[in-house]
Each structure stands twice: as structure tokens, then as C-alpha cells.
Write an enzyme that holds these catalytic residues in place. Sequence first.
Site, mmCIF file in Angstrom:
data_model
loop_
_atom_site.group_PDB
_atom_site.id
_atom_site.type_symbol
_atom_site.label_atom_id
_atom_site.label_comp_id
_atom_site.label_asym_id
_atom_site.label_seq_id
_atom_site.Cartn_x
_atom_site.Cartn_y
_atom_site.Cartn_z
ATOM 1 N N GLN A 241 18.175 -16.699 33.990
ATOM 2 C CA GLN A 241 19.588 -16.960 34.257
ATOM 3 C C GLN A 241 20.309 -17.399 32.986
ATOM 4 O OE1 GLN A 241 21.152 -16.465 37.339
ATOM 5 N NE2 GLN A 241 23.014 -16.815 36.144
ATOM 6 N N LYS B 194 20.720 -15.725 44.755
ATOM 7 C CA LYS B 194 19.747 -14.646 44.553
ATOM 8 C C LYS B 194 18.488 -14.908 45.387
ATOM 9 C CE LYS B 194 21.755 -13.809 40.038
ATOM 10 N NZ LYS B 194 21.735 -14.044 38.592
ATOM 11 N N ASP C 153 17.678 -7.227 35.602
ATOM 12 C CA ASP C 153 19.057 -7.561 35.212
ATOM 13 C C ASP C 153 19.680 -6.419 34.397
ATOM 14 O OD1 ASP C 153 20.238 -9.842 36.194
ATOM 15 O OD2 ASP C 153 19.325 -11.183 34.718
#
Length: 293
Positions: free
Chosen positions: A96, A52, A119
Site C-alpha cells: 500500500q 480490499k 496492482d
Amino acid sequence: MNILDGKKTAQFYKDTIAAEVAALRAKGSRKPHLVAILIGSNGASETYVASKVKACEQIGFESTLIRFETDVTEETLLAEVHRLNETADVDGILVQLPLPDHIREDTVTLAIDAEKDVDGFHPESLGRMLLGLPGYVPATPKGIMMLLDYYNVDTAGKHAVVIGRSSIVGSPMSVLLSRNSKPGNCTVTLTHSRTVDLRYHTLQADIIVAALGKPLFLTADMVKDGAVVIDVGITRMKDESLSKGYRICGDVDFDAVAPKCSWITPVPGGVGAMTIAALMQNTLEAFKRRIKV
Ligand code: NAP
């Protein structure tokens, strides 16, 4: 059989985003800014976050990686999330997953400002998706829709079988495929570990999305000729013949299934690459909303 090439398609979308960022920068805008929080040193999570960060660099985003030890308290983590919520030049925040057992995932998800929830895991984002309102769609299902769109795969009126009902992959995937949109307009069957005779369902499917996390689970006898097969699974399998000691394995027995398919995604180089492109797209949208472009 045709390959749905996630790597190539992700590059196309990333190039498009990079061009848009360059045009905004030329008008004096700052860079879009994504902050990733990583807890502990789980090998797979390290790899995902590194991808990312790398994607951000490639397309002209600013990125910040914030690390915590595994024993970080929930209170400390939440304080950091709240600080980032209030930081003006932060457009997107991601934590994460998976989190250590002592930290409640729901609490952390809810703490992220919905405006910065790139997200797409926040209830507001999921609710907006369900209602068809503008918002952040979870990156993996969004990336799959971008891939189907790029290859102009015909989905209208097709029967899609989604295997797995997680809130970040399977469930949103079923919603997106059944939406009145292009791609979309599928008749969807959402299956899970309690589904009786899964093979009966998959054999009727024009489109199968395998998102259960069981390597090589979908075998050739479960797939009808001409099906479109999307493999979401990522599992690290021990492989001493490789220097890193493992190989990445999908949920589909690719070699046996691919000859029966009209379209299929490889692993790696399929859905994983598209997930990153979709995250970048969400971050660009967050940025544009914040600077009111
Ligand atoms: P998850 O939360 O563990 O959910 C797995 C789902 O599969 C559950 O709904 C489970 O059913 C269902 N399932 C398990 N065994 C089954 C069986 N035998 N038959 C039918 N359904 C079964 O997993 P996830 O987070 O959705 O991730 C799934 C996979 O995708 C993992 O390999 C993950 O690493 C990968 N992934 C990849 C990406 C990417 O970018 N490519 C992104 C996210 C995840 P129950 O609900 O009944 O337990």
C-alpha cells in the site's frame, strides 16, 4: 445527467468473480490469495487496505494483511516481498502506497514478482499494457474502463482530456483511452501542472478524467454541455459535523458540474469502488495463470 454508479457496478463485477471462484472451488481448487503489506498507520491507507481485505472476504478470496511499523527498514520490507514472491499459494502482492520517505517506491515496485503484480505498477505490467499484451493493468484506470464498459458509454472518436499524469492513474488512463478497443479509440490530451490554459482543453473535451488530487478543482465553467466526467480524486476534508471528523472530497465540483454532464461519477461511490473491483479482477487473473485454468 446520468450517474456512473461505481458501487453498483463494482458489486456486479465482484458477484461475477465470486461465481467464478465458487465454480473453481467446486472442482477442488484452492482460494485465490491476495497479500497486502501496510506500513505505519496512515488513516487513508488503513481504510483502503481494509476495503480490499473486505472485498476478498466477500468474493471468496483468501487475504493476508502484513503490517510493519513506520521505521521498518527497506531491507526488511524487501526480504518480506521476496519471501512472498517465493510462496506458492500467494497469487497477488500489493504494497500500500504511500511509503515512508526512507523507503524507495521504485525499489519495492521492482522487487515484486511481475507475475504477482496485481496492482499493475511493475515496469513489466506497464510495458505489457502499452504493447496491448496480456498483463495487469493498474487498478484505478482499469476500474474506470470497466465502468465505461458496463454503462456502454460511447468513447470511440471522442476527445478525452485526462488531468494528471501519475504513473498509476493519469498516464495509464491516457494509454487505455487511446487504445484501439472498446471502450477506447479516444483522441487523448494528457494534461498536468505545467499545462497552459487547462480550461481551454477541458472545454473541448467530450470526456474528462480528473486525477490531480485537488478538491473541487473542476468547476462548471471548465466543462462543456454533455460531457462525461470521471472524478478520481479522493481527499479527506476536515468536517467537524461528521463523527469521523472529515468527509471525502473529489476533484470535481459535483453539484455545479453534474447538471451539464451526460454521465458523471460521484465521490464516494464512483471510481474508488471500481478500483477495488479491478484489483479483485487482477488477482483472479493472477490465480488462474498460476493454477493454469
Ligand atoms: P499524484 O501522483 O499526486 O499526481 C497528480 C497529478 O496531477 C500530477 O501529474 C500533477 O502534475 C497533476 N496536477 C497537479 N495540479 C495540477 C493542476 N493545477 N492542473 C493540472 N494538473 C495538475 O496523484 P495520483 O496518485 O495520480 O492521484 C490523484 C488523485 O486521485 C488523488 O486525490 C488520489 O487520492 C486519487 N486516487 C484515487 C484512487 C481511487 O481509487 N479513486 C486511486 C488512486 C488515486 P505534475 O506531474 O506536473 O506534478
